[in-house]
Structures are given as structure tokens and as C-alpha cells.
Scaffold this motif. Sequence first.
Motif, short mmCIF file in Angstrom:
data_model
loop_
_atom_site.label_atom_id
_atom_site.label_comp_id
_atom_site.label_asym_id
_atom_site.label_seq_id
_atom_site.Cartn_x
_atom_site.Cartn_y
_atom_site.Cartn_z
N HIS A 16 0.84 -1.06 0.10
CA HIS A 16 0.20 -0.01 -0.09
C HIS A 16 1.03 1.29 0.02
O HIS A 16 0.73 2.14 -0.78
CB HIS A 16 -0.94 0.05 1.27
N LEU A 21 -1.16 -0.60 -5.25
CA LEU A 21 -2.49 -0.74 -4.67
C LEU A 21 -3.14 -2.08 -5.14
O LEU A 21 -3.93 -2.78 -4.07
CB LEU A 21 -3.38 0.37 -5.22
N PRO A 22 -3.44 -2.68 -6.33
CA PRO A 22 -3.93 -3.93 -6.52
C PRO A 22 -3.20 -4.85 -5.80
O PRO A 22 -4.05 -5.79 -5.25
CB PRO A 22 -3.71 -3.92 -8.13
N GLU A 25 -4.60 -4.63 -2.28
CA GLU A 25 -5.65 -5.06 -2.06
C GLU A 25 -5.82 -6.71 -1.94
O GLU A 25 -6.66 -7.27 -1.20
CB GLU A 25 -6.70 -4.35 -3.15
N ARG A 57 -7.55 4.17 -4.00
CA ARG A 57 -7.99 3.69 -5.38
C ARG A 57 -9.30 4.48 -6.14
O ARG A 57 -9.47 4.27 -7.17
CB ARG A 57 -8.29 2.28 -5.60
N GLU A 59 -12.34 4.23 -4.78
CA GLU A 59 -13.48 3.47 -4.60
C GLU A 59 -14.03 4.04 -3.24
O GLU A 59 -14.12 2.92 -2.41
CB GLU A 59 -13.15 2.06 -4.96
#
Length: 534
Positions: A16, A21-22, A25, A57, A59
Motif C-alpha cells: 500500500h 494498490l492492486p 488489496e 484507489r 473506490e
Amino acid sequence: MAMAWDTALAAAAAAHEGGRLPEAEERLRALLRDLSAREPVRPVPVLLRLAGVLLDRGEAERAYAIADEAVAIEPANPLALNLRGSTLGMLGRKAEAEAAFRAAIGRDPALVEAQFNLGRLLAGQGRNGEAAVILRGVLELAPAAHPARRALSGALRDEGFFAEALVELDRVAAATGTTPELLNERGILLMMGGRSAEALAAFDAALAAQPDFVAPSFNRALPLLRLGDFTQGWPAYENRFRTDMVRPLPFTQPRWQGEPLQGRTIVLWGEQGHGDTLQFARYASLVAARGADVVLVGQTALVRLLHSVPGVRMAVAPGQAVGPHDLHAPLMSLPGLFGTEVATIPADIPYLAPDAEARARWAGRIPDRGRLRVGLVWAGDPRPHMPISNSTDRRRSLGLETLAPLFAVPGIDFVSLQFGRRGADRNGQPFARQILDPMGDVRDFADTAAIVEQLDLVITVDTAMAHLAGALGRPVWVLSRFDGCFRWLTDRDDSPWYPTMRLFRQTAPREWGSVVARVAAELATEAARIRILA
């Protein structure tokens, strides 16, 4: 198992914080799947990290769901409350976000991140005074919290404390090093503080450090134009199209660059506020004088009035058909295309007039009792959805009660020309009966023009009414904020754009009392002159 749990979370945190980021997660979701068979409740630290990843992200909905789950598990957890506030803020649920931040601070008054987030939220809503208090508190807890100091500078700026804002910004630069972004912000503060030459130097320094930096390439136009350097100012002003302040209309025909116009049809279009369209519509007659057939696109409320501009064949609102045409041009690019200098500003006034229907509709509705008839506008359009415009409006507008000294001048019939909800400001004022308010029956600017034509004087803050009265050739006194618009230049109380205009400038930020006192004194002189003539 706890050590493995910690190790997996640390690996996700590293991903992170490394911007992966992917990966972060996926690691967190894998951890939660693994723990679901062993833990009856999902661990809050893992949920908070996942919510943070999702927030980064973009979201917000998914992040909110995770943060809300964490709060449900540990309602008193300040970190969970703070993160819930961040997700709510991104979703635009500002009141709930504020409540969450305040709850987090209530649980942990030393939680700097929650205080910082609350300060930024308040500043984003124009509550700069409250924001400044919160952000100063952050700096007491963490003097090296440079983002908080920078946010404090922004809150002070928007509240009109330009010198104080500059001090805080310079402290950030001294601690972190000067960057192009800080130089640009410094230029803005210097310009707002009336130090235009220094502002220009700051913008130029930002560009020297980062030549492709868009903001200062546009911002430098403002001190240039304010200083009357139109030769450099208008070309620099074209950089507005590299920013997000202007949304060009979707033309397929080429933009006019100054080539011959004889026998060609050109669409001129207003690009910013009503006042900008009113001011620069004057150039339509110069375009027509070069042999062009001129179509003018302006705001819906202006269309009927814009038909009166000399040289305009047709005026329409955005989205309406303009017919076949060869070229187009934004109105505020025309001064540059015509090589306008201060000495050559086209000021053939009036260049606007209400149509016959508007004049007939308003004939006799503004009583003439042989006294001075004065129109008043004390507030602009707040534009709450546009933070920069909103902060500007708070500095240019004033409460009607601030104009109380004007109502003590004998021999005046006041007429409200105030648009929108602020027109109700007169309700409950001791001088309310002294103000005739016809605006409830006004349909557009043509109607307003028919009213203004019947007045002896308009007194207004720097809003579209200043341009309307000036373009109609009516006497107009403009109450101009300390960080006044570039178009009013500097160190003068007249305007080459409008021969009938007088400027009453603030001599200090936020201080309207002396301005209103000067206006009241001048108004008393005018009223006395009318009585002598009568």
C-alpha cells in the motif's frame, strides 16, 4: 498464528505505502479469506488497511462499506471513525463526515490525522474561520505537520487574511524547500495582497523551475493585466484553455486567429460569467466592422439583451442552433486578437439596450418622486459548487446591514437590483421600507436593463450588475474588494472600460466600513445636487 497474521498485514501495508494498490488489496482480501475460517469477527486493523487502499484507489463506496464495518465492530475506535469520515467526505456526505471526524477527535484528542481531515473538510465548505482554529490545533500537536500548515495558509487566504497566509506558506517553504507549487501559491497570495509585480516574479520563478507547469503560465496573466501590461497579459491569458476553468463549446470549424473576415460568418461565444459576457460583447461590433456576419452565444438570461449589441445578427443560448458558420472565437480572446491596450479599450458606450417590449413592460414602475433613484446590489452569485468562485464571492459580497449608512442619506429612493436569495436580506432590516424591490417580476437581464435605465445611479459590488450598468451608460459605483479583479487595474477610481463607472476600493482586506462611509458621503453630495436642481 498472530505472528503470521501480523506478517501478512505488514506485507500488505508495504505494498500500500509503496503505491502497489492492486497488490495490497489482493493481499488483504486473501488475509481476510484465510482468517474467516478462524476468526468469528474480521480484524479491525485489516479492515482499516483495506478501506484505506480502496479510498486511495478512488473506490469510495467500497471503502465506506469496509470502514463502516470496522466502526460497527469497534464503535469507539478513533482510527475507524476517522477513516469512516474520510470515506464519507469523498462521497460528498459532508455533515456525516464532520460528525465522524469530531467523534474520532472526541475519543482521541491527540489524533492529528482526524483534526487535519476535519480542518480540510471545513475549509472546503467555506468555513475557513473554523478550519483555521482546527488547523492551528494540529500544528500545536505536531509543529512539523507541513500539510496542515499549508492548509492553514489556504484557509487564511480564502478568508482574506493574505499577509498571514503568506507567513504560513513561507514557513512551509523554509521547512520543506521551495517547489514550483509553493512558488505558484506564493504568487497567488502576493497578487491577492496587492503586490502584483512580486506576484509576477513568483509565477515566473515557478515556470523557470518547471516550464510545463500550467497554473503559473495562466496565473501570470492576472498581475500583467492588472498592471496594465496588455501586450504580455492577453497572450498569457490564453493559457486559461490549458486549465479547467473554461469548457470550450464543441465547434468543428476553426477558431479565428485574426485572419480576414470579409464575407465570413463567425460565432462569438461567452465562456465564463454573465459579467464577462456583458463586458466583452462590445467586441462584436469590431468583428462586424471587419466584414463578418456575427452570431453571439451567451447565457440564456442574457440572450434577449445581447440582440441589441451593434453588429450582432443573431444571439442564442448555448446548445441552440447557430446555423452555418466559418469560424468561432471566445469573447475573452478578442482583446488579444485586436491588440487592445489600456489606451485603446473600445468604450463606445452604451452598446446594450433593453428591447421595446421590456421598456414597455417596466415603464412607470419605478416611481419618479423627484428624488435620486439608486439601485443597489450587495451580493454576488455564491456558486457553492465552485470553491474558488465561492471564496471570491465571500470577499466581494457584504451584508445589507453594512450599507446602513446609505439609508441615512436623505432624498434617496432605493431600488433593489439584487438577484437570488440574497434579495431577502432586506427582510427585518429597519430600513426595509426604504427599498423598492421589483426583482420578483424580472425575467432576464433585458428586464433588469429596463429598470436600470430609469435609475440615476447604481451602487453594486463587483458582479454582473456593474457591467450591465456600465454597458448601458448609466452611472455606476462599484464597491471593489481589496483583491479586486484584474480588469479594474490599480491605483485608479475610474475604469477605461466604462466611462460612467467609479471604483470605491477597499484599502484593507475584509474592511468595508470606510468604503461605505466614502460612498455615503458622495451619495449625500449627489442627493443635495438633485435637490438644488429641483
